[in-house]
Design an enzyme around this catalytic site. Structure first.
Site, PDB file in Angstrom:
ATOM      1  CG  HIS A  38     -11.312  20.629  18.404  1.00 39.21           C
ATOM      2  ND1 HIS A  38     -12.537  20.066  18.718  1.00 39.21           N
ATOM      3  CD2 HIS A  38     -11.584  21.860  17.920  1.00 39.21           C
ATOM      4  CE1 HIS A  38     -13.499  20.935  18.447  1.00 39.21           C
ATOM      5  NE2 HIS A  38     -12.946  22.039  17.948  1.00 39.21           N
ATOM      6  CB  CYS A  62     -12.705  20.710  22.242  1.00 37.44           C
ATOM      7  SG  CYS A  62     -12.380  18.953  22.033  1.00 37.44           S
ATOM      8  CB  SER A  76     -20.889  24.780  24.114  1.00 39.30           C
ATOM      9  OG  SER A  76     -21.098  23.683  23.255  1.00 39.30           O
TER      10      SER A  76
END
Lengths: 370, 613
Positions: free
Chosen positions: B364, B377, B321
């Site tokens: 989310h 997310c 991420s």
């Protein structure tokens, strides 16, 4: 093939000189190599190898005695061309050893074509000069052919680079030319051309070659660099005194202070171990050999034999002179082997070959009675 | 008529006589010269032959020292005692060696082996029996000198890494020059047997460390012993090198990593100085100069955690991420999203016939880019990636320095991989699948990055967009203290994104750490704004990894790699860090606390910040 009459005229004296010098060479090499394990490690027992070359050389010598040397006159051009061909081959496929490409490798042996060329050139020039020699001497216009024949191999050998051998080639050609006499005017022309040529050549010398010449002029200027060879060689020779340090006892030799002690500097090993007595005997033996060669030239009753004998004798003479003078620090270090004594197969074979031809000329001298 | 009759024999006789005179004269010169050298000057030469032998001995230069950025000495040189034997003086070398082994309580066999190896070497030349014997051994030998004829102790300088294993990948090690290196001509001043830098800073700065070999012109006697020094050209010591490393931070970082496999590094965002570069497991560089046994080398080389690898620059991992920074930047710059764009995360995203999940299974909800970065997310960035396409994304990744080496002056830097459609077709022979873009957008899939690339990325973001070459050396100084070279910052490129875009991303990263919903909440430091991004790099591809077992329940080699990249203080950043823990599981748990402590340690000491927990 050889009749009894020829055998009666066989030149035992020249053969004797040759064998004695060769024997001294092997003995000295034995000392040089035993004292310095490095040489043996790299090359194997050099004195043994030299013995094989000496035996092989004797074979070549006998071979060159068997036929009438005048055949060489007819074969001059093919032999010369073969030598040039080999020299050209060296440029392309030659083996390189420490920066010089001098050797042709044929299976287990390597050979220096430049050595063979010395004899081929002498034959070639002897034929040319013997056909047109006069008491007046050669004018310049008749000299361009020998000049070209000399300069082609000279250039090829310089290219290798092998300064020593190329110098010997020039000296052989020069000696023969002067022997058959050239006109005074031509001589002046050639001499001045030579001087200018050598001045120009200085600029084309390799750095190490310049260093050697400068070191010769002032060895103390760089005692550990280029002057090293000269100083160490002088110490070795000088410390031999009258009787020498004894066989196998040379300390300069033993502690590997001597450079190239088994090839170009073999004479310093000899001088260190055998002293003034031993080394002057060797010098005198060489002198007698050269004088004997000259006498063969005189006794030959026809020009080709005379001029060829002189050419071959001059080859031996110049090599002895330059080699010993170099070891004694009289001339700059140039790589010229001491005939019959320095380690080296090509040099041995070619010197023995030259001796063979000299023997041939000597024993056939009575075939041309006027 | 035959030509040879044109000249008669008398003429030849006359010519030969001329030659004869020349020959005799020449030989006479040789004889006179011989007489002069051997008889007249002979005694002088015999003196020289006994005493006056010239030799040139090389003096190896002292290798340059290594300091950290604040002048703390890290690598020095220490004396090393070597034991040799001169067979000629020993008379009976075997007996002497046997006696020696007995005195020193060492096995005689290896010493005999050295003797046997040296067969054929002239007997006056010393043979090395044993390198680096202890001072005690030297004392014993001095005491028994008379029983040990021909034994010589020589001192040479050897490298000493003061704190073993500290910054070993960064400092590197020395090893004996190989025959190939020796012949390559790159080391003209070295001899066989010399030690040269083979890894790390030792290798990269070898020309500076080496200095210049000196020469001593000496006289030696008949036994080869030194009698007089004629002239000495002193060796020029190598240059001393001040690293960019802050050894305090380095030490802290290494202790934080203890027991883990991974790397953690820190950089000064204002100039690219690497402040710390720790990697575990590490090795002891002293072992390389002291001589390693085959077994210990084998242990190092075959260890599955690769202690010899500098993971910071050689390790290639999916960025996880942390890559969302790149995706966000590309999306904002290309206009596929704006600051206000809100995308909905339901936890699942259908693409073709495949379902892509968010790490948060129940979604989310509605997110803007700042929230999406803070909460990491996946669904938000799947959609941004889908709109961008992989090639546009790749353009931004490359502009951020990914996919090519950062150019850091350390050996063997890996380049990473930024996938494009052309790359896949060429490499695998099959066209790009649309779904793969989605994986790439969240840092999984084919993406590969090195930790130093990610450090440089976060550092660039911290300083407002200038990407510097990571520097390992701050200055090079002569042994007398004069400055040789100061390494200046080298800008490699600039983010094309506007200040505003960078502000948006920064905000996301600040929220990630400073909001309880952020994935990096664990990295917060009261009193300082830390900005950071977590990452969890999947080792097994997403589709295959469907079990929902907790990290600890999985076998180690299947656990994900944990990332955390951060900078602080967010407003005026003075330090950027990147942490990667191999198979550490989630970035938030395994990597973020390490980053936090690194920042705390650095700011605490360098900024005088009082940080209360």
């Amino acid at each position: 093939m050889i009749d009894r009459r020829l055998l009666q005229h066989f030149d035992w004296i020249l053969l004797g000189f040759t064998l004695v010098l060769g024997g001294i060479g092997i003995l000295t090499l034995y000392s040089a190599a035993t004292a310095n394990a490095d040489i043996t490690v790299i090359k194997g027992p050099v004195y043994l190898k030299q013995s094989y070359w000496f035996a092989l050389g004797t074979g070549v010598m006998i071979l060159l005695v068997l036929f009438n040397y005048r055949w060489l006159s007819r074969l001059a051009l093919p032999i010369y061309c073969l030598s040039i061909g080999l020299l050209v081959a060296v440029l392309f496929v030659g083996k390189e050893v420490s920066g010089s490409q001098r050797w042709l490798v044929l299976g287990p042996v390597s050979f220096q074509p430049s050595e063979l060329l010395k004899i081929s050139l002498a034959i070639m020039l002897a034929r040319y000069f013997s056909e047109s020699v006069t008491e007046k001497g050669f004018p310049l216009r008749e000299l361009w052919k020998p000049l070209i024949w000399t300069l082609i191999p000279f250039a090829l050998i310089v290219k290798q680079p092998d300064l020593g051998t190329s110098l010997i080639v020039l000296l052989i050609a020069g000696s023969m030319t002067i022997f058959v006499k050239i006109e005074r005017r031509s001589l002046l022309c050639l001499t001045s051309a030579g001087i200018i040529g050598s001045m120009v050549a200085w600029f084309f010398l390799k750095e190490y070659q310049k260093q050697r010449i400068l070191a010769f002029l002032d060895p103390q200027g760089d005692p550990l660099g280029a002057g090293y060879h000269i100083i160490q060689s002088k110490i070795a020779v000088g410390s031999g005194l009258l009787l020498g340090k004894g066989f196998l006892k040379g300390t300069q030799n033993a502690l590997s202070f001597l450079p190239e002690q088994h090839t170009d500097f073999i004479f310093s090993v000899l001088a260190e171990e055998w002293g003034f007595l031993g080394s002057s005997v060797v010098v005198l033996l060489c002198l007698f050999m050269v004088v004997w060669g000259l006498s063969i030239a005189v006794r030959s009753k026809e020009p080709f034999g005379t001029i060829l004998a002189l050419g071959l004798t001059s080859m031996i003479f110049w090599q002895v002179l330059i080699n010993v003078a170099m070891v004694l620090a009289l001339v700059p270090v140039v790589g010229v082997p001491l005939p019959l004594i320095s380690y080296g197969g090509s040099s041995m074979l070619v010197t023995m070959g030259a001796v063979g031809i000299l023997l041939n000329i000597s024993m056939r001298r009575f075939l041309f009675k006027e | 008529m035959d030509r040879y009759l044109t000249v008669d024999t008398d003429w030849y006789r006359q010519r030969v006589s001329g030659a004869l005179i020349c020959v005799i004269a020449a030989f006479l010169i040789l004889l006179v010269r011989l007489y002069y050298l051997q008889i007249v000057e002979g005694t002088e030469f015999i003196r020289q032959s006994q005493n006056n032998w010239f030799r040139v001995q090389g003096i190896p230069p002292e290798r340059g020292l290594i300091f950290d950025r604040n002048g703390v000495l890290l690598v020095e040189n220490r004396p090393c005692f070597n034991l040799s034997i001169i067979p000629r003086q020993a008379k009976n070398p075997k007996k002497v060696v046997y006696k020696l082994a007995e005195l020193l309580h060492i096995a005689p066999e290896p010493l005999f082996a050295r003797l046997a190896e040296a067969k054929g070497v002239p007997s006056f030349k010393p043979i090395l029996l044993k390198r680096d014997v202890s001072r005690d051994a030297v004392a014993i030998m001095e005491a028994h000198k008379l029983d040990l004829p021909g034994i010589a102790i020589t001192v040479e300088s050897t490298r000493h890494y003061i704190e073993e294993k500290l910054a070993s990948h960064f400092l590197g090690y020395l090893s004996e020059i190989s025959p190939e290196e020796f012949k390559s001509g790159r080391f003209p001043d070295n001899r066989i047997g010399d030690f040269i830098g083979k890894f790390g800073v030792e290798k990269a700065y070898e020309p500076y460390f080496h200095g210049k070999r000196g020469k001593q012109h000496v006289e030696v006697n008949a036994l080869g012993q030194l009698t007089r020094v004629l002239k000495t050209d002193e060796a020029i010591p190598g240059k001393n090198i001040y690293l960019t490393l802050d050894i305090g931070l380095q030490r802290t970082t290494e202790s934080l990593l203890a027991g883990k496999v991974g790397t953690a590094l820190a950089m000064d965002p204002s100039n690219g100085h690497i402040l710390a570069m720790a990697g575990l497991p590490a090795f002891d560089p002293n072992a390389f100069v002291e001589g390693m046994t085959y077994e210990s080398w084998n242990d190092l080389a075959s260890n599955k955690f690769r202690p010899l690898e500098n993971k910071a620059i050689q390790g290639q991992y999916p960025p996880g991420s942390t890559y969302k920074i790149v995706t966000a930047m590309a999306g904002l710059k290309e206009g596929v999203i704006t600051e206000r764009t809100r995308l909905f995360c339901s936890g699942e995203y259908r693409y073709g016939n495949r379902t892509f999940r968010c790490w948060k299974r129940n979604g989310h909800g509605s997110m803007n880019v700042t929230d999406a970065l803070a909460q990491s997310c996946d669904l938000f960035f799947y959609q941004v990636g889908e709109k961008l396409g992989v090639n546009r994304l790749a353009k931004y990744a490359k502009a951020c320095g990914l996919g090519s080496p950062t150019g850091v002056d350390l050996d063997m830097e890996a380049r990473g991989l930024v996938p494009t459609t052309a790359w896949k077709l060429k490499r695998m022979g099959v066209p790009w699948q649309g779904g793969e873009t989605l994986s790439v957008a969240i840092g999984q899939g084919f993406n590969l990055v090195t930790p130093i690339q990610m450090l440089n990325l976060i550092s660039t973001l911290a300083n407002g967009g200038i990407r510097y070459k990571p520097l390992v050396v701050s200055q090079i100084v002569c042994s007398d203290g004069s400055l040789v070279k100061k390494e200046m910052p080298v800008p490699l490129g600039e983010f094309s994104a506007s200040k505003k875009t960078l502000q948006i991303i920064k905000k996301g990263l600040i929220d990630a750490v400073n909001k309880p919903t952020g994935t990096g909440w664990i990295a917060r430091i009261p009193g300082v704004f830390v900005a950071g991004k977590t990452g969890t790099a999947q080792v097994v591809r997403m589709e295959e990894d469907n079990d929902q077992k907790p990290v600890e329940a999985k076998p180690l080699h299947l656990r994900d790699h944990a990332w955390f990249i951060a900078f602080a203080p967010a407003e005026e950043p003075t330090v950027a860090v990147a942490v990667l823990i191999e198979h550490g599981g989630h970035g938030s748990k395994a990597a973020a606390p390490i980053a936090r402590e690194m920042i705390r340690s650095y700011l605490g000491r360098n900024e005088g910040l009082t940080i209360n927990d």
